[in-house]
Design a protein around this motif. Structure first.
Motif, PDB file in Angstrom:
ATOM      1  N   GLY A 211       0.843  -1.193   0.000  1.00  0.00           N
ATOM      2  CA  GLY A 211       0.000   0.000   0.000  1.00  0.00           C
ATOM      3  C   GLY A 211       0.877   1.242   0.000  1.00  0.00           C
ATOM      4  O   GLY A 211       0.593   2.243   0.668  1.00  0.00           O
ATOM      5  N   ARG A 212       1.984   1.185  -0.746  1.00  0.00           N
ATOM      6  CA  ARG A 212       2.975   2.271  -0.733  1.00  0.00           C
ATOM      7  C   ARG A 212       2.620   3.318  -1.785  1.00  0.00           C
ATOM      8  O   ARG A 212       2.294   2.976  -2.924  1.00  0.00           O
ATOM      9  N   PRO A 213       2.707   4.621  -1.422  1.00  0.00           N
ATOM     10  CA  PRO A 213       2.440   5.667  -2.415  1.00  0.00           C
ATOM     11  C   PRO A 213       3.435   5.564  -3.578  1.00  0.00           C
ATOM     12  O   PRO A 213       4.609   5.295  -3.366  1.00  0.00           O
ATOM     13  N   GLU A 214       2.941   5.772  -4.806  1.00  0.00           N
ATOM     14  CA  GLU A 214       3.779   5.528  -5.976  1.00  0.00           C
ATOM     15  C   GLU A 214       4.910   6.535  -6.161  1.00  0.00           C
ATOM     16  O   GLU A 214       5.827   6.311  -6.957  1.00  0.00           O
ATOM     17  N   ASP A 215       4.832   7.677  -5.453  1.00  0.00           N
ATOM     18  CA  ASP A 215       5.920   8.664  -5.623  1.00  0.00           C
ATOM     19  C   ASP A 215       7.059   8.447  -4.619  1.00  0.00           C
ATOM     20  O   ASP A 215       7.940   9.282  -4.485  1.00  0.00           O
ATOM     21  N   ASN A 216       7.041   7.313  -3.936  1.00  0.00           N
ATOM     22  CA  ASN A 216       8.095   6.998  -2.971  1.00  0.00           C
ATOM     23  C   ASN A 216       9.034   5.958  -3.600  1.00  0.00           C
ATOM     24  O   ASN A 216       8.667   4.793  -3.726  1.00  0.00           O
TER      25      ASN A 216
ATOM     26  N   CYS B 149      16.747   0.042 -14.647  1.00  0.00           N
ATOM     27  CA  CYS B 149      15.638  -0.293 -13.741  1.00  0.00           C
ATOM     28  C   CYS B 149      14.350   0.351 -14.233  1.00  0.00           C
ATOM     29  O   CYS B 149      14.378   1.433 -14.833  1.00  0.00           O
ATOM     30  N   ALA B 150      13.232  -0.306 -13.957  1.00  0.00           N
ATOM     31  CA  ALA B 150      11.922   0.194 -14.385  1.00  0.00           C
ATOM     32  C   ALA B 150      11.655   1.568 -13.763  1.00  0.00           C
ATOM     33  O   ALA B 150      12.168   1.885 -12.685  1.00  0.00           O
ATOM     34  N   SER B 151      10.832   2.379 -14.462  1.00  0.00           N
ATOM     35  CA  SER B 151      10.644   3.759 -14.006  1.00  0.00           C
ATOM     36  C   SER B 151       9.893   3.829 -12.676  1.00  0.00           C
ATOM     37  O   SER B 151      10.031   4.810 -11.942  1.00  0.00           O
ATOM     38  N   ASN B 152       9.115   2.800 -12.327  1.00  0.00           N
ATOM     39  CA  ASN B 152       8.420   2.868 -11.027  1.00  0.00           C
ATOM     40  C   ASN B 152       9.363   2.582  -9.845  1.00  0.00           C
ATOM     41  O   ASN B 152       9.044   2.917  -8.711  1.00  0.00           O
ATOM     42  N   VAL B 153      10.556   2.032 -10.117  1.00  0.00           N
ATOM     43  CA  VAL B 153      11.552   1.865  -9.041  1.00  0.00           C
ATOM     44  C   VAL B 153      11.984   3.250  -8.553  1.00  0.00           C
ATOM     45  O   VAL B 153      12.102   3.494  -7.352  1.00  0.00           O
ATOM     46  N   THR B 154      12.213   4.148  -9.511  1.00  0.00           N
ATOM     47  CA  THR B 154      12.738   5.473  -9.156  1.00  0.00           C
ATOM     48  C   THR B 154      11.623   6.502  -9.011  1.00  0.00           C
ATOM     49  O   THR B 154      11.906   7.689  -8.855  1.00  0.00           O
ATOM     50  N   ALA B 155      10.379   6.058  -9.064  1.00  0.00           N
ATOM     51  CA  ALA B 155       9.219   6.957  -8.987  1.00  0.00           C
ATOM     52  C   ALA B 155       9.356   8.072 -10.026  1.00  0.00           C
ATOM     53  O   ALA B 155       9.029   9.231  -9.759  1.00  0.00           O
ATOM     54  N   GLY B 156       9.896   7.719 -11.191  1.00  0.00           N
ATOM     55  CA  GLY B 156      10.009   8.679 -12.282  1.00  0.00           C
ATOM     56  C   GLY B 156      11.187   9.635 -12.155  1.00  0.00           C
ATOM     57  O   GLY B 156      11.405  10.482 -13.036  1.00  0.00           O
ATOM     58  N   LEU B 157      11.987   9.526 -11.111  1.00  0.00           N
ATOM     59  CA  LEU B 157      13.142  10.417 -10.946  1.00  0.00           C
ATOM     60  C   LEU B 157      14.257  10.011 -11.920  1.00  0.00           C
ATOM     61  O   LEU B 157      14.288   8.876 -12.404  1.00  0.00           O
ATOM     62  N   SER B 158      15.201  10.928 -12.171  1.00  0.00           N
ATOM     63  CA  SER B 158      16.338  10.585 -13.043  1.00  0.00           C
ATOM     64  C   SER B 158      17.451   9.913 -12.239  1.00  0.00           C
ATOM     65  O   SER B 158      18.439   9.463 -12.791  1.00  0.00           O
ATOM     66  N   THR B 159      17.276   9.863 -10.923  1.00  0.00           N
ATOM     67  CA  THR B 159      18.298   9.243 -10.073  1.00  0.00           C
ATOM     68  C   THR B 159      17.791   7.914  -9.525  1.00  0.00           C
ATOM     69  O   THR B 159      16.584   7.664  -9.490  1.00  0.00           O
ATOM     70  N   ILE B 160      18.750   7.101  -9.062  1.00  0.00           N
ATOM     71  CA  ILE B 160      18.364   5.811  -8.468  1.00  0.00           C
ATOM     72  C   ILE B 160      19.188   5.564  -7.197  1.00  0.00           C
ATOM     73  O   ILE B 160      20.383   5.877  -7.155  1.00  0.00           O
TER      74      ILE B 160
ATOM     75  N   ALA C  64      14.526  13.504  -0.169  1.00  0.00           N
ATOM     76  CA  ALA C  64      14.252  12.082  -0.369  1.00  0.00           C
ATOM     77  C   ALA C  64      12.742  11.921  -0.320  1.00  0.00           C
ATOM     78  O   ALA C  64      12.130  12.109   0.723  1.00  0.00           O
ATOM     79  N   PRO C  65      12.124  11.605  -1.451  1.00  0.00           N
ATOM     80  CA  PRO C  65      10.661  11.700  -1.553  1.00  0.00           C
ATOM     81  C   PRO C  65       9.907  10.983  -0.438  1.00  0.00           C
ATOM     82  O   PRO C  65       8.963  11.537   0.114  1.00  0.00           O
ATOM     83  N   GLY C  66      10.339   9.765  -0.089  1.00  0.00           N
ATOM     84  CA  GLY C  66       9.573   8.991   0.894  1.00  0.00           C
ATOM     85  C   GLY C  66       9.552   9.599   2.277  1.00  0.00           C
ATOM     86  O   GLY C  66       8.757   9.210   3.127  1.00  0.00           O
ATOM     87  N   MET C  67      10.434  10.569   2.541  1.00  0.00           N
ATOM     88  CA  MET C  67      10.577  11.079   3.891  1.00  0.00           C
ATOM     89  C   MET C  67       9.386  11.924   4.343  1.00  0.00           C
ATOM     90  O   MET C  67       9.272  12.245   5.512  1.00  0.00           O
ATOM     91  N   LYS C  68       8.510  12.313   3.412  1.00  0.00           N
ATOM     92  CA  LYS C  68       7.399  13.171   3.827  1.00  0.00           C
ATOM     93  C   LYS C  68       6.231  12.385   4.417  1.00  0.00           C
ATOM     94  O   LYS C  68       5.350  12.942   5.040  1.00  0.00           O
TER      95      LYS C  68
END
Ligand code: AMP
Ligand code: MG
Length: 340
Positions: A59-64, A109-120, A228-232
């Motif tokens: 149930g993880r938000p996709e932008d994390n 890596c697939a784009s959902n791994v990085t939540a669309g970011l250019s970094t990994i 770090a996106p998930g930190m919010k």
């Protein structure tokens, strides 16, 4: 979904379990496995549908974004466009180990791994079972912590089972993890590396290896948007409201007594030294030094269930060594901060 659980201990032949778990990963399914920090929920990082399975189960938000796990530096270098010398130094000094390095992604890596970011975020875990699994499946494995989103990260296979049984294809059970808190996340895409999340490797250790290191201002100032996106997101939350209470044992006891007068049942989380001086309805002793406290923290956060107590009072800890990471997690888990 049926969750297959493999037990790895001195009586079980490890390789058969690892082969089966690796097969599931290669077939696009989700498997939880131990690392030296916490249990991770893995899937083939190059397969977008497989990675979606992680977000669904948790149930993880996709932008994390998720961290890609590999067994070796060579495999790691295949996921990024460049390996700057500072990143290389961090890898040589601290890996395998509890550190995640953020680098420019090369799109493997697939784009959902990085939540669309250019970094990994990439990491080489230091756990024999994780190493074996990653080597055996021979693919990069995207793996966040193997808990329901928002709950404390799992430090035992039982924690994973309680959260995800029936939602994932497998669980490799090799007992309790070691560090107990997640990896340090460090961004190496700028000239001076930036700590995005404190963890098992401390700032002082990082500076010894590579000189100057900055700390994401969002870690100090909660008003800033975290890098770090998930930190919010709400994180590590116990079932019962928790207050972080600063001050001496006497001050903490005064807060407990005041709330008990209000007919509340109080649970306490504290170091051995402090716990010995407190009275409450239930007391959980975390350990006598910061490394022990880090290792037992998430288990303690899962102990108090609705109905057991009405409020958890938790001591604050010095922000030295791994104390920085402990306080970072406690501040996210707590509903209030009381400076007694
Ligand atoms: P978890 O594995 O559940 O601890 O979550 C992974 C965390 O790593 C995310 O919540 C982010 O804080 C961090 N992370 C992963 N990838 C990146 C990235 N590309 N940039 C910044 N932070 C990242
Ligand atoms: Mg997590």
């Amino acid at each position: 979904m049926q969750t297959k659980r493999w037990y790895i201990d001195e009586r079980q032949p490890e390789q058969q379990a690892i082969e089966e778990a690796a097969d599931r990963l290669r077939n696009g399914r989700t498997v939880a496995f131990p690392t030296e920090t916490v249990y991770g929920l893995g899937a083939d990082a190059t397969d977008e549908a497989a990675v979606s399975g992680i977000f669904e189960a948790k149930g993880r938000p996709e932008d994390n974004p998720l961290i890609a796990h590999v067994a070796t530096k060579k495999q790691l270098s295949r996921l990024v466009t460049t390996l700057p010398s500072v990143a290389e130094k961090l890898i040589d000094t601290f890996t395998p180990g509890p550190i995640t390095i953020v680098l420019p992604s090369n799109g493997t890596c697939a784009s959902n791994v990085t939540a669309g970011l250019s970094t990994i975020g990439v990491r080489i875990p230091d756990h024999p079972v994780a190493q074996n699994l990653l080597k055996t499946c021979d693919i990069p494995v995207a793996a966040p912590s193997a808990n329901i989103s928002g709950k404390p990260s799992p430090t035992t296979a039982d924690h994973v089972w309680a959260d995800l049984q029936g939602k994932i294809a497998g669980l490799v059970d090799a007992g309790a993890t070691g560090v107990g808190l997640e990896s340090t996340v460090i961004d190496c895409t700028q000239e001076i590396p930036v700590i995005l999340r404190p963890g098992g490797i401390t700032k002082a250790q990082l500076e010894m290896a590579v000189g100057s290191v900055m700390v994401d201002p969002a870690l100090a100032n909660t008003a800033d948007k975290p890098k770090a996106p998930g930190m919010k997101y709400k994180h590590y939350a116990p079932d019962v409201p928790m207050w972080l209470v600063a001050g001496s044992p006497e001050n903490i006891q005064a807060v407990i007594d005041r709330e008990r007068d209000d007919a509340k049942r109080i649970g306490v989380m504290a170091s051995t030294q402090t716990a010995n001086r407190l009275q409450a309805d239930r007391i959980i002793t975390l350990g006598s030094d910061l490394r022990d406290i880090a290792a037992t923290l998430y288990d303690a956060l899962r102990v108090f269930k609705n109905g057991d107590v009405d409020l958890i009072v938790c001591e604050t800890f010095p922000r030295t060594d791994i104390g920085q990471a402990i306080m970072n997690r406690l501040e996210k888990a707590a509903t209030a901060y009381v400076d007694s």
